[in-house]
Design a protein around this motif. Structure first.
Motif, PDB file in Angstrom:
ATOM      1  N   GLU A 175      -4.261  37.807   3.933  1.00 20.35           N
ATOM      2  CA  GLU A 175      -5.037  37.933   3.057  1.00 20.35           C
ATOM      3  C   GLU A 175      -5.090  39.557   2.245  1.00 20.35           C
ATOM      4  OE1 GLU A 175      -9.895  38.441   3.563  1.00 20.35           O
ATOM      5  OE2 GLU A 175      -9.148  36.493   4.284  1.00 20.35           O
ATOM      6  N   LYS A 176      -4.806  40.345   3.321  1.00 19.08           N
ATOM      7  CA  LYS A 176      -4.636  41.873   2.885  1.00 19.08           C
ATOM      8  C   LYS A 176      -3.468  41.966   1.858  1.00 19.08           C
ATOM      9  CE  LYS A 176      -7.182  43.795   6.508  1.00 19.08           C
ATOM     10  NZ  LYS A 176      -7.476  44.903   7.589  1.00 19.08           N
ATOM     11  N   VAL A 177      -2.287  41.319   2.323  1.00 18.91           N
ATOM     12  CA  VAL A 177      -0.983  41.531   1.582  1.00 18.91           C
ATOM     13  C   VAL A 177      -1.053  40.558   0.308  1.00 18.91           C
ATOM     14  CG1 VAL A 177       1.512  40.381   1.519  1.00 18.91           C
ATOM     15  CG2 VAL A 177       0.596  41.215   3.727  1.00 18.91           C
ATOM     16  N   ILE A 178      -1.932  39.566   0.204  1.00 19.44           N
ATOM     17  CA  ILE A 178      -2.229  38.841  -1.125  1.00 19.44           C
ATOM     18  C   ILE A 178      -3.020  39.626  -2.165  1.00 19.44           C
ATOM     19  CG2 ILE A 178      -2.952  36.786  -2.144  1.00 19.44           C
ATOM     20  CD1 ILE A 178      -2.097  35.452   0.197  1.00 19.44           C
ATOM     21  N   ARG A 179      -3.960  40.342  -1.312  1.00 20.50           N
ATOM     22  CA  ARG A 179      -5.031  41.259  -2.237  1.00 20.50           C
ATOM     23  C   ARG A 179      -4.191  42.537  -2.950  1.00 20.50           C
ATOM     24  NH1 ARG A 179     -10.473  41.397   1.354  1.00 20.50           N
ATOM     25  NH2 ARG A 179     -10.964  39.411   1.354  1.00 20.50           N
ATOM     26  N   ARG A 180      -3.103  42.818  -2.088  1.00 19.41           N
ATOM     27  CA  ARG A 180      -2.752  44.045  -2.722  1.00 19.41           C
ATOM     28  C   ARG A 180      -1.680  43.694  -3.141  1.00 19.41           C
ATOM     29  NH1 ARG A 180      -1.015  49.596   0.936  1.00 19.41           N
ATOM     30  NH2 ARG A 180      -0.501  50.548  -0.802  1.00 19.41           N
ATOM     31  N   ALA A 183       3.951  46.477  -6.562  1.00 19.46           N
ATOM     32  CA  ALA A 183       5.089  46.349  -7.466  1.00 19.46           C
ATOM     33  C   ALA A 183       6.550  46.498  -6.531  1.00 19.46           C
ATOM     34  CB  ALA A 183       5.289  47.126  -8.609  1.00 19.46           C
ATOM     35  N   ASN A 184       6.338  47.148  -5.711  1.00 17.51           N
ATOM     36  CA  ASN A 184       7.568  47.598  -5.031  1.00 17.51           C
ATOM     37  C   ASN A 184       7.715  46.833  -3.712  1.00 17.51           C
ATOM     38  OD1 ASN A 184       9.724  48.843  -3.946  1.00 17.51           O
ATOM     39  ND2 ASN A 184       8.788  50.865  -3.997  1.00 17.51           N
ATOM     40  N   LYS A 185       8.721  46.352  -3.375  1.00 16.97           N
ATOM     41  CA  LYS A 185       9.014  45.375  -2.235  1.00 16.97           C
ATOM     42  C   LYS A 185       8.864  46.399  -0.819  1.00 16.97           C
ATOM     43  CE  LYS A 185      11.777  41.772  -0.367  1.00 16.97           C
ATOM     44  NZ  LYS A 185      12.194  40.586  -0.600  1.00 16.97           N
ATOM     45  N   THR A 186       9.426  47.424  -1.018  1.00 22.48           N
ATOM     46  CA  THR A 186       9.571  48.270   0.067  1.00 22.48           C
ATOM     47  C   THR A 186       8.119  48.999   0.545  1.00 22.48           C
ATOM     48  OG1 THR A 186       9.928  50.044  -1.465  1.00 22.48           O
ATOM     49  CG2 THR A 186      11.959  49.034  -0.124  1.00 22.48           C
ATOM     50  N   GLU A 187       7.231  48.883  -0.318  1.00 23.79           N
ATOM     51  CA  GLU A 187       5.988  49.232  -0.138  1.00 23.79           C
ATOM     52  C   GLU A 187       5.291  48.115   0.596  1.00 23.79           C
ATOM     53  OE1 GLU A 187       3.417  50.907  -3.283  1.00 23.79           O
ATOM     54  OE2 GLU A 187       5.228  52.008  -4.039  1.00 23.79           O
ATOM     55  N   GLN A 188       5.513  46.862   0.101  1.00 23.07           N
ATOM     56  CA  GLN A 188       4.992  45.726   0.742  1.00 23.07           C
ATOM     57  C   GLN A 188       5.369  45.685   2.238  1.00 23.07           C
ATOM     58  OE1 GLN A 188       6.047  42.428  -1.503  1.00 23.07           O
ATOM     59  NE2 GLN A 188       4.232  42.772  -2.875  1.00 23.07           N
ATOM     60  N   SER A 195       6.501  47.957   3.990  1.00 22.59           N
ATOM     61  CA  SER A 195       5.938  49.183   4.792  1.00 22.59           C
ATOM     62  C   SER A 195       4.226  48.668   5.159  1.00 22.59           C
ATOM     63  CB  SER A 195       5.833  50.347   4.120  1.00 22.59           C
ATOM     64  OG  SER A 195       5.097  51.280   4.516  1.00 22.59           O
ATOM     65  N   TYR A 196       3.677  48.095   4.337  1.00 20.72           N
ATOM     66  CA  TYR A 196       2.238  47.980   4.726  1.00 20.72           C
ATOM     67  C   TYR A 196       2.239  46.771   5.514  1.00 20.72           C
ATOM     68  CZ  TYR A 196      -2.513  46.632   3.387  1.00 20.72           C
ATOM     69  OH  TYR A 196      -3.822  46.374   3.546  1.00 20.72           O
ATOM     70  N   ILE A 197       3.068  45.843   5.458  1.00 21.93           N
ATOM     71  CA  ILE A 197       3.058  44.611   6.370  1.00 21.93           C
ATOM     72  C   ILE A 197       3.245  45.221   7.777  1.00 21.93           C
ATOM     73  CG2 ILE A 197       4.408  42.757   7.180  1.00 21.93           C
ATOM     74  CD1 ILE A 197       4.599  41.839   4.310  1.00 21.93           C
ATOM     75  N   ARG A 198       4.219  46.247   8.045  1.00 20.43           N
ATOM     76  CA  ARG A 198       4.442  46.956   9.151  1.00 20.43           C
ATOM     77  C   ARG A 198       3.219  47.499   9.850  1.00 20.43           C
ATOM     78  NH1 ARG A 198       9.472  48.741   7.000  1.00 20.43           N
ATOM     79  NH2 ARG A 198      11.107  47.039   7.153  1.00 20.43           N
ATOM     80  N   THR A 199       2.691  48.193   8.919  1.00 17.13           N
ATOM     81  CA  THR A 199       1.660  49.114   9.422  1.00 17.13           C
ATOM     82  C   THR A 199       0.180  48.158   9.766  1.00 17.13           C
ATOM     83  OG1 THR A 199       1.976  50.808   7.485  1.00 17.13           O
ATOM     84  CG2 THR A 199      -0.377  50.860   8.560  1.00 17.13           C
ATOM     85  N   LEU A 200       0.242  47.121   9.122  1.00 18.78           N
ATOM     86  CA  LEU A 200      -0.902  46.074   9.500  1.00 18.78           C
ATOM     87  C   LEU A 200      -0.492  45.445  10.898  1.00 18.78           C
ATOM     88  CD1 LEU A 200      -1.762  44.245   6.074  1.00 18.78           C
ATOM     89  CD2 LEU A 200      -3.363  45.744   7.392  1.00 18.78           C
TER      90      LEU A 200
END
Length: 167
Positions: free
Chosen positions: A137-142, A145-150, A152-157
């Protein structure tokens, strides 16, 4: 020698006196004396017979007493054997009952453990499912544009959820 031989007159009178006493005794005393002797002989014979009969009865009573004693001993040993068998049977029944109870308790405990394990697994699966849904849900909401940010965000979560799950 006159002194050694009695006079004929004394001899005749002594003989007559002896015969008179003999006939008087025979007529009056001889029958009672003989009957008394006969009666005494009969009493003695009866006493001997009674003594023999008592002796036989005593021997019979002794053998009966010995038989009764033997029978009592046999009954006592039989009763002891029966009591021992009953005791052993009761002990074995108690052991069997205890084994059954222990088996039942063990089975119930294993069933309870299995049930709790299944409940824990179900809770864990539900928690993991909820976490996956939250992350998704959080990944889809956010929308990044950058795949590396995605990534990194998934790892943080994932790290956040990992520390939450450990607690």
């Amino acid at each position: 020698m006159e002194l050694l031989l009695p006079a004929l007159g004394y001899f005749v009178w002594t003989l007559v006196a002896f015969l008179i006493v003999f006939f008087i005794l025979k007529k009056f005393a001889w029958k009672p004396i003989l009957s008394a002797l006969s009666e005494r002989e009969k009493n003695i014979a009866d006493s001997i017979a009674t003594a023999e009969r008592v002796k036989v009865e005593m021997a019979q009573m002794k053998s009966e007493n010995e038989a009764l004693m033997q029978q009592a001993r046999e009954e006592r040993s039989q009763m002891m054997r029966e009591a021992k068998e009953i005791r052993d049977r009761m002990i074995n029944e108690a052991k069997d009952q205890a084994k059954l109870e222990a088996g039942k308790i063990l089975t119930d405990a294993q069933a309870s453990i299995e049930q709790q394990k299944n409940a824990a697994l179900t809770d864990m699966k539900n928690s993991i499912g909820n976490m996956v849904i939250e992350v998704t849900e959080k990944v889809i909401r956010r929308e990044l544009a950058n795949k590396t940010e995605q990534e990194s965000y998934i790892r943080t979560l994932a790290n956040e959820l990992g520390t939450t799950a450990r607690n």
